[in-house]
Scaffold this active site. Structure first.
Site, PDB file in Angstrom:
ATOM      1  N   ASN A  14       1.338  -1.335  -0.189  1.00 31.17           N
ATOM      2  CA  ASN A  14      -0.280  -0.027   0.017  1.00 31.17           C
ATOM      3  C   ASN A  14       0.804   1.309   0.100  1.00 31.17           C
ATOM      4  O   ASN A  14       0.651   1.982  -0.666  1.00 31.17           O
ATOM      5  CB  ASN A  14      -1.082  -0.385   0.740  1.00 31.17           C
ATOM      6  CG  ASN A  14      -2.138  -1.740   0.875  1.00 31.17           C
ATOM      7  OD1 ASN A  14      -3.327  -0.027  -0.160  1.00 31.17           O
ATOM      8  ND2 ASN A  14      -2.220  -1.963   2.037  1.00 31.17           N
ATOM      9  N   HIS A 104      -8.349  -0.538   7.296  1.00 31.50           N
ATOM     10  CA  HIS A 104      -8.274  -1.357   7.218  1.00 31.50           C
ATOM     11  C   HIS A 104      -9.065  -2.587   6.734  1.00 31.50           C
ATOM     12  O   HIS A 104      -9.517  -2.336   5.810  1.00 31.50           O
ATOM     13  CB  HIS A 104      -8.814  -1.625   8.381  1.00 31.50           C
ATOM     14  CG  HIS A 104      -9.418  -3.281   9.705  1.00 31.50           C
ATOM     15  ND1 HIS A 104      -8.271  -3.291  10.423  1.00 31.50           N
ATOM     16  CD2 HIS A 104     -10.321  -4.145   9.722  1.00 31.50           C
ATOM     17  CE1 HIS A 104      -8.980  -4.233  11.138  1.00 31.50           C
ATOM     18  NE2 HIS A 104      -9.830  -4.854  10.072  1.00 31.50           N
ATOM     19  N   ASP A 145      -9.919   1.258  15.152  1.00 30.68           N
ATOM     20  CA  ASP A 145     -10.750   0.578  13.873  1.00 30.68           C
ATOM     21  C   ASP A 145     -12.179   0.960  14.520  1.00 30.68           C
ATOM     22  O   ASP A 145     -13.030   0.750  14.229  1.00 30.68           O
ATOM     23  CB  ASP A 145     -10.510  -0.232  13.850  1.00 30.68           C
ATOM     24  CG  ASP A 145      -9.343  -1.163  13.487  1.00 30.68           C
ATOM     25  OD1 ASP A 145      -8.642  -1.027  13.124  1.00 30.68           O
ATOM     26  OD2 ASP A 145      -9.312  -2.618  13.826  1.00 30.68           O
TER      27      ASP A 145
END
Ligand code: GAR
Length: 187
Positions: A14, A104, A145
């Site tokens: 990423n 996530h 999260d």
């Protein structure tokens, strides 16, 4: 100009994708890649793209000045967590209000929280016979999260998919969407 610092602990697919996406952008620049894992692939990928790197420990991160001072040195205006596995301390969240993003590999609020990262997430999703999974890009707050969700994308899980198959599908979504979602929230 928006200056992005990427925090990552793993292989860095990423991070590299974000670096590539903004490489010719005049308004957005990845200025620094930080990692708590001295042998992580992300550091090699950053060096290949000639992005400065900084390695730190969990204690450094929590100690208020070490990591923060480096971010200030590079004038970072935004932090992107791209597979970063430590909790971001409160002082950092306060120093970068609405400017820390995380990706996530599941559809939060499901499969989030401490210990839910990488393959652990994909294994849990398969064990629970979910029919869909995906990605969530969200602001970071003081709880793992739980920050406000900016974007989600989904993919189907087939009956015979193994956790590795789910990982591949989710990675595809990450690579497709993460950079443009980052761009979309830059003022
Ligand atoms: C990504 O799948 C990312 O969503 C996940 O770690 C992987 C890092 O891959 N993050 C989490 O699980 C955070 N809870 P990469 O190092 O190849 O970018």
């Amino acid at each position: 100009m928006a200056k992005i610092a990427i925090f990552a602990s793993g292989s860095g697919s990423n991070a590299e994708n974000i670096i590539r996406y903004f490489s010719d952008n005049k308004n957005v620049k990845v200025v620094l890649v930080l990692s708590n894992q001295p042998c992580s692939g992300v550091l090699i990928r950053a060096q290949l793209h000639k992005i400065p790197t900084f390695i730190f420990t969990k204690d450094d991160l929590n100690e208020r000045t070490k990591v923060h001072d480096v971010l200030k040195d590079y004038n970072a205006s935004m932090i992107v967590l791209a597979g970063f596995l430590l909790k971001i301390p409160l002082y950092m969240i306060k120093a970068y209000p609405n400017s820390i993003l995380n990706i996530h590999p599941a559809l939060l609020p499901k499969y989030g929280g401490k210990g839910m990262y990488g393959m652990n997430v994909h294994r849990a999703v398969v064990e629970n016979k979910e029919e869909k999974t995906g990605i969530t890009i969200h602001y970071v707050n003081e709880n793992y999260d739980e920050g406000a969700i900016i974007f989600q994308a989904t993919c189907d899980i087939d009956e015979h998919d193994l956790p590795e198959d789910v990982k591949t599908k989710v990675q595809g979504l990450e690579l497709r969407h993460f950079p443009s979602v980052i761009e979309s929230i830059i003022p």
